[in-house]
Design a protein around this motif. Sequence first.
Motif, PDB file in Angstrom:
ATOM      1  N   VAL A   1       0.854  -1.180   0.000  1.00  0.00           N
ATOM      2  CA  VAL A   1       0.000   0.000   0.000  1.00  0.00           C
ATOM      3  C   VAL A   1       0.899   1.242   0.000  1.00  0.00           C
ATOM      4  O   VAL A   1       1.780   1.389   0.866  1.00  0.00           O
ATOM      5  N   SER A   2       0.692   2.123  -0.991  1.00  0.00           N
ATOM      6  CA  SER A   2       1.472   3.369  -1.111  1.00  0.00           C
ATOM      7  C   SER A   2       0.641   4.526  -0.565  1.00  0.00           C
ATOM      8  O   SER A   2      -0.434   4.845  -1.105  1.00  0.00           O
ATOM      9  N   GLN A   3       1.130   5.155   0.496  1.00  0.00           N
ATOM     10  CA  GLN A   3       0.437   6.278   1.125  1.00  0.00           C
ATOM     11  C   GLN A   3       1.025   7.605   0.621  1.00  0.00           C
ATOM     12  O   GLN A   3       2.245   7.759   0.550  1.00  0.00           O
ATOM     13  N   PRO A   4       0.186   8.597   0.278  1.00  0.00           N
ATOM     14  CA  PRO A   4       0.700   9.916  -0.133  1.00  0.00           C
ATOM     15  C   PRO A   4       1.250  10.696   1.064  1.00  0.00           C
ATOM     16  O   PRO A   4       0.968  10.377   2.221  1.00  0.00           O
TER      17      PRO A   4
ATOM     18  N   PRO B   1       1.767  13.785   3.762  1.00  0.00           N
ATOM     19  CA  PRO B   1       0.756  14.580   4.483  1.00  0.00           C
ATOM     20  C   PRO B   1       0.479  15.909   3.787  1.00  0.00           C
ATOM     21  O   PRO B   1       1.381  16.528   3.222  1.00  0.00           O
TER      22      PRO B   1
ATOM     23  N   GLN C   1      -3.279  10.198  -3.635  1.00  0.00           N
ATOM     24  CA  GLN C   1      -4.266   9.198  -3.212  1.00  0.00           C
ATOM     25  C   GLN C   1      -3.556   7.904  -2.822  1.00  0.00           C
ATOM     26  O   GLN C   1      -2.487   7.584  -3.343  1.00  0.00           O
ATOM     27  N   THR C   2      -4.185   7.178  -1.930  1.00  0.00           N
ATOM     28  CA  THR C   2      -3.650   5.880  -1.514  1.00  0.00           C
ATOM     29  C   THR C   2      -3.793   4.881  -2.658  1.00  0.00           C
ATOM     30  O   THR C   2      -4.878   4.727  -3.238  1.00  0.00           O
TER      31      THR C   2
END
Length: 384
Positions: free
Chosen positions: A310-313, A315, A320-321
Amino acid sequence: MRFLLLLLAVALAAPPAGAQPTGTQPAGQPTAAPPAPAAASARLKDLVVLEGAAPVQLVGYGLIVGLDRTGDRARGRSSAPYTVQSIANMLRRFGTTVDPLRLGARNAAAVMVTATLDPFSGPGGRLDVTVSAIGDATSLSGGTLIQTPLLDPLTNLPRVVAQGAVSTGTLLASAAGSSARTGPTNTGRVPGGGLVVEAVSPTLDGTTAGLILRTPDFTNAARVAEAVNARFPAAAEAVHAGLVRVAVPEGGVVALMASLESLQIAVDVPARVVVNERTGTIVAGGDVRISEAMITYGSLVISTQVDPVVSQPGPFSDGQTVAAAVGGVAIDEAQARSVLLPPNADVGELAAALDALGMTARDVIAVFQALSRAGALQGELVIL
């Protein structure tokens, strides 16, 4: 490298030239031949059947009733209308006329009934019959076969009538939409349910009687003729691999067979390996021989794995995730192991060699197939 070490060990174990092997006779004296393996013997009655007295296969169509809602699910013009029509025909015979469209068949099943009639069974004799569902019945357990005539396919005459409780020898259980069973439940037997009404008339008249070998073999046919001639001189002749012709004495065929049935025959068994790939069963005869061959066994395991990522953007960003996947492949190849079979090895030596390699039944089947294709298997390979 292991193969070279094995050959070196064999060479070191061999006695030097001119040396006297331990336990052998001195030069110039005859050596005793090793004892031949004892041949298997069987009674003549277990090897042959009398010509003109073959069993008769019978077949019939019947109904099984009394099922616990496990019969044919047909109603009216559904998938098995013959079951409903058969029930209507049966009721009509007892003076009750019912519209087939108003009948259900959940407690009944249409079956084919088969049996084998011994040629010497007389009227009143009993035999077992087999019932097999031909519709969509799920189980025949607890049912009763309604009286069914079994016909001789050659004469189309009824020779046996069958009736009785069906035994499947299986267990069926279900709960909350799940079910489990042991063995097939749509095939069963009716022990002693067949009653002979018309016997078969075997043709045993004549000056000669034919002994038909159950398994044709020239050697066994010659041995049968030799054993019969020892009891009745010049009475038997081996016509071919499957037939021995015997002159009938004054006492008739009954006296002849009663005198011959107990004769012991040295049976020659063909070199044959029978393989059942579905169950992994292997049966090899003792006369099977394997020529000199080398067997190498190794295993190759290829495994793949997909790990979710899972790639998180960052802050306070507009990203988008995103879900992705990372794949991996691993190859594990075990070290190959080899054995060298001596010339003219038997199945015992082959079994010991394959057991040393740690092979499974499926691997052993593949080895036998490879030996047969290589011409090293001195025997017939039968695959079921």
